[in-house]
Scaffold this motif. Structure first.
Motif, PDB file in Angstrom:
ATOM      1  N   LEU A 130       0.810  -1.222   0.000  1.00 40.04           N
ATOM      2  CA  LEU A 130       0.000   0.000   0.000  1.00 40.04           C
ATOM      3  C   LEU A 130       0.841   1.269   0.000  1.00 40.04           C
ATOM      4  N   ALA A 131       2.151   1.130  -0.073  1.00 35.49           N
ATOM      5  CA  ALA A 131       3.040   2.290   0.024  1.00 35.49           C
ATOM      6  C   ALA A 131       3.526   2.717  -1.355  1.00 35.49           C
ATOM      7  N   PRO A 132       3.556   4.010  -1.619  1.00 31.20           N
ATOM      8  CA  PRO A 132       4.125   4.476  -2.891  1.00 31.20           C
ATOM      9  C   PRO A 132       5.616   4.196  -2.949  1.00 31.20           C
ATOM     10  N   MET A 133       6.109   3.920  -4.146  1.00 33.20           N
ATOM     11  CA  MET A 133       7.528   3.600  -4.336  1.00 33.20           C
ATOM     12  C   MET A 133       7.993   4.279  -5.620  1.00 33.20           C
ATOM     13  N   ARG A 134       8.955   5.152  -5.489  1.00 32.22           N
ATOM     14  CA  ARG A 134       9.454   5.917  -6.624  1.00 32.22           C
ATOM     15  C   ARG A 134      10.588   5.168  -7.317  1.00 32.22           C
ATOM     16  N   ASN A 135      10.462   4.959  -8.616  1.00 33.88           N
ATOM     17  CA  ASN A 135      11.537   4.380  -9.425  1.00 33.88           C
ATOM     18  C   ASN A 135      12.261   5.513 -10.142  1.00 33.88           C
ATOM     19  N   GLU A 136      13.457   5.794  -9.691  1.00 37.48           N
ATOM     20  CA  GLU A 136      14.250   6.899 -10.216  1.00 37.48           C
ATOM     21  C   GLU A 136      15.618   6.359 -10.613  1.00 37.48           C
ATOM     22  N   PRO A 137      15.952   6.331 -11.910  1.00 45.07           N
ATOM     23  CA  PRO A 137      17.226   5.744 -12.332  1.00 45.07           C
ATOM     24  C   PRO A 137      18.442   6.454 -11.728  1.00 45.07           C
ATOM     25  N   TYR A 153      10.915   6.717   3.451  1.00 42.89           N
ATOM     26  CA  TYR A 153      10.109   6.042   4.472  1.00 42.89           C
ATOM     27  C   TYR A 153      10.584   6.412   5.873  1.00 42.89           C
ATOM     28  N   LEU A 154      11.847   6.722   6.001  1.00 39.95           N
ATOM     29  CA  LEU A 154      12.345   7.235   7.273  1.00 39.95           C
ATOM     30  C   LEU A 154      11.645   8.549   7.603  1.00 39.95           C
ATOM     31  N   ARG A 155      11.545   9.453   6.626  1.00 36.84           N
ATOM     32  CA  ARG A 155      10.869  10.735   6.863  1.00 36.84           C
ATOM     33  C   ARG A 155       9.402  10.524   7.225  1.00 36.84           C
ATOM     34  N   ARG A 156       8.736   9.620   6.508  1.00 37.78           N
ATOM     35  CA  ARG A 156       7.318   9.383   6.786  1.00 37.78           C
ATOM     36  C   ARG A 156       7.126   8.792   8.178  1.00 37.78           C
ATOM     37  N   ALA A 157       8.002   7.892   8.568  1.00 35.06           N
ATOM     38  CA  ALA A 157       7.887   7.279   9.892  1.00 35.06           C
ATOM     39  C   ALA A 157       8.098   8.307  10.998  1.00 35.06           C
ATOM     40  N   VAL A 158       9.061   9.206  10.807  1.00 37.52           N
ATOM     41  CA  VAL A 158       9.325  10.249  11.801  1.00 37.52           C
ATOM     42  C   VAL A 158       8.148  11.229  11.858  1.00 37.52           C
ATOM     43  N   ASP A 159       7.672  11.650  10.691  1.00 40.63           N
ATOM     44  CA  ASP A 159       6.570  12.620  10.641  1.00 40.63           C
ATOM     45  C   ASP A 159       5.302  12.070  11.271  1.00 40.63           C
ATOM     46  N   ALA A 160       5.101  10.753  11.149  1.00 36.55           N
ATOM     47  CA  ALA A 160       3.905  10.125  11.710  1.00 36.55           C
ATOM     48  C   ALA A 160       4.065   9.786  13.189  1.00 36.55           C
ATOM     49  N   GLY A 161       5.230  10.068  13.758  1.00 35.12           N
ATOM     50  CA  GLY A 161       5.469   9.771  15.160  1.00 35.12           C
ATOM     51  C   GLY A 161       5.691   8.294  15.437  1.00 35.12           C
ATOM     52  N   LEU A 264      11.111  -0.489   6.998  1.00 34.94           N
ATOM     53  CA  LEU A 264      10.588   0.875   7.087  1.00 34.94           C
ATOM     54  C   LEU A 264       9.238   0.996   6.400  1.00 34.94           C
ATOM     55  N   VAL A 265       9.062   0.297   5.280  1.00 35.60           N
ATOM     56  CA  VAL A 265       7.755   0.285   4.623  1.00 35.60           C
ATOM     57  C   VAL A 265       6.697  -0.275   5.577  1.00 35.60           C
ATOM     58  N   HIS A 266       7.031  -1.378   6.244  1.00 36.46           N
ATOM     59  CA  HIS A 266       6.088  -1.964   7.191  1.00 36.46           C
ATOM     60  C   HIS A 266       5.854  -1.042   8.396  1.00 36.46           C
ATOM     61  N   THR A 267       6.866  -0.307   8.795  1.00 34.82           N
ATOM     62  CA  THR A 267       6.686   0.665   9.874  1.00 34.82           C
ATOM     63  C   THR A 267       5.645   1.704   9.483  1.00 34.82           C
ATOM     64  N   ALA A 275       9.044  -0.591  13.730  1.00 32.01           N
ATOM     65  CA  ALA A 275      10.025   0.481  13.914  1.00 32.01           C
ATOM     66  C   ALA A 275      11.234  -0.029  14.687  1.00 32.01           C
ATOM     67  N   ALA A 276      10.991  -0.780  15.753  1.00 30.45           N
ATOM     68  CA  ALA A 276      12.097  -1.341  16.526  1.00 30.45           C
ATOM     69  C   ALA A 276      12.910  -2.305  15.685  1.00 30.45           C
ATOM     70  N   GLN A 277      12.245  -3.098  14.842  1.00 30.35           N
ATOM     71  CA  GLN A 277      12.973  -4.013  13.965  1.00 30.35           C
ATOM     72  C   GLN A 277      13.828  -3.251  12.957  1.00 30.35           C
ATOM     73  N   ALA A 278      13.303  -2.139  12.450  1.00 31.08           N
ATOM     74  CA  ALA A 278      14.074  -1.346  11.500  1.00 31.08           C
ATOM     75  C   ALA A 278      15.322  -0.767  12.165  1.00 31.08           C
ATOM     76  N   VAL A 279      15.173  -0.264  13.375  1.00 31.16           N
ATOM     77  CA  VAL A 279      16.328   0.286  14.090  1.00 31.16           C
ATOM     78  C   VAL A 279      17.339  -0.814  14.389  1.00 31.16           C
ATOM     79  N   ALA A 280      16.857  -1.992  14.776  1.00 25.51           N
ATOM     80  CA  ALA A 280      17.762  -3.111  15.036  1.00 25.51           C
ATOM     81  C   ALA A 280      18.511  -3.511  13.773  1.00 25.51           C
ATOM     82  N   ALA A 281      17.800  -3.531  12.636  1.00 24.40           N
ATOM     83  CA  ALA A 281      18.459  -3.852  11.371  1.00 24.40           C
ATOM     84  C   ALA A 281      19.538  -2.818  11.048  1.00 24.40           C
ATOM     85  N   ALA A 282      19.244  -1.549  11.307  1.00 26.65           N
ATOM     86  CA  ALA A 282      20.231  -0.495  11.051  1.00 26.65           C
ATOM     87  C   ALA A 282      21.461  -0.673  11.938  1.00 26.65           C
ATOM     88  N   ARG A 283      21.249  -0.978  13.199  1.00 24.22           N
ATOM     89  CA  ARG A 283      22.383  -1.196  14.110  1.00 24.22           C
ATOM     90  C   ARG A 283      23.230  -2.385  13.635  1.00 24.22           C
TER      91      ARG A 283
END
Length: 289
Positions: A130-137, A153-161, A264-267, A275-283
């Motif tokens: 259900l998430a938009p995805m931009r294809n930009e070469p 998706y990081l920006r959207r997750a932060v903006d949505a709290g 992040l898409v799932h977040t 969100a916690a899984q995304a942060v764990a993956a980043a770490r």
């Protein structure tokens, strides 16, 4: 338009029996038997996802054009409806999993014009679930992945709290250090793009790939998606893949990096513990450097 009328318009045949198969995150799905005895699969996308059907049809055609993986044939589509070949479900087997591994290697080797390239005829503004995805070469995978897969998706997750400043800072460090984390440079691969286990449909003596969000990307991304939510006989899939097209050294350490995008898409879509899984993956990605 109801499924009976949509299928009749697209196929030119008269539906005689319609069975609802339920729906995933994005669409209602139906098995429709036609007056010639053929059964087709029909699905509809919501009005809130403009271009989703065209993007999926173009993705399926692009994967099929590679003559590598099994995908349902597209019978036709409208703005809201897609009609494809219907594949009866079967149990996954080790042999089918090994075949999938070899076929995925061939799909990725078919290549793409650039990282972020959309399928021919496919829209730049596509969808993943259900998430938009931009294809930009882009010429380089690290910059493509950070700019067009992680950061939006990081920006959207932060903006949505959904993601706090500490977690955002960790993921931001991944984007800042992406060149060091990305591993050896590789040419653009032709990706399914949303290869979680639910989009691997086992039928007959093989696995069929459905619901693609195809684009040019890094081949490790598809394989990391298979790891994220599990896949039957995944060890057989990977072993067969490696026999055909060995992965670069350290690929297993980069799984978390490639999983950051779908997490992040799932977040954004589902919140909860993603969100916690995304942060764990980043770490984990940062530790693997």
């Amino acid at each position: 338009m109801n499924p009976r009328d949509a299928v009749a318009e697209i196929t030119g045949r008269q539906p005689v029996e319609v069975h609802r198969l339920g729906g995933g995150d994005t669409a209602a799905a139906f098995a429709v038997r036609l007056d010639d005895g053929t059964t087709v699969f029909a699905k509809t996308a919501p009005e809130t996802m403009p271009g989703a059907v065209a993007a999926e049809a173009a993705s399926l055609a692009w994967l099929a054009e590679s003559d590598s993986v099994a995908v349902p044939a597209v019978h036709g589509h409208t703005e809201r409806w897609l009609v494809t070949e219907h594949i009866p479900e079967a149990a996954p087997t080790p042999r089918a999993a090994e075949r999938l591994g070899r076929e995925l290697a061939a799909l990725h080797a078919a290549g793409a014009p650039a990282f972020g390239a959309a399928p021919p005829g496919g829209p730049a503004d596509a969808w993943i679930g259900l998430a938009p995805m931009r294809n930009e070469p882009c010429e380089r995978w690290p910059s493509f992945y950070a700019r067009h897969r992680v950061e939006p998706y990081l920006r959207r997750a932060v903006d949505a709290g959904l993601l706090g400043p500490d977690g955002a800072e960790v993921i931001g460090r991944v984007c800042a250090d992406i060149d060091a984390l990305a591993g050896p440079a590789e040419p653009p691969a032709r990706l399914h793009g949303d290869l979680w286990s639910g989009n691997v449909h086992w039928g007959g003596q093989r696995a069929w790939l459905i619901d693609p969000a195809a684009h040019g990307g890094h081949r490790e991304t598809d394989l990391a998606m298979l790891h994220l939510f599990g896949c039957p006989h995944l060890d057989r899939v990977l072993a067969a893949y490696q026999e055909v097209s060995p992965l670069a050294e350290g690929w297993a350490d980069r799984i978390h990096l490639h999983q950051l995008f779908p997490l992040l898409v799932h977040t954004v879509l589902f919140g909860g513990g993603y969100a916690a899984q995304a942060v764990a993956a980043a770490r984990n990605a940062l530790r693997a450097r």
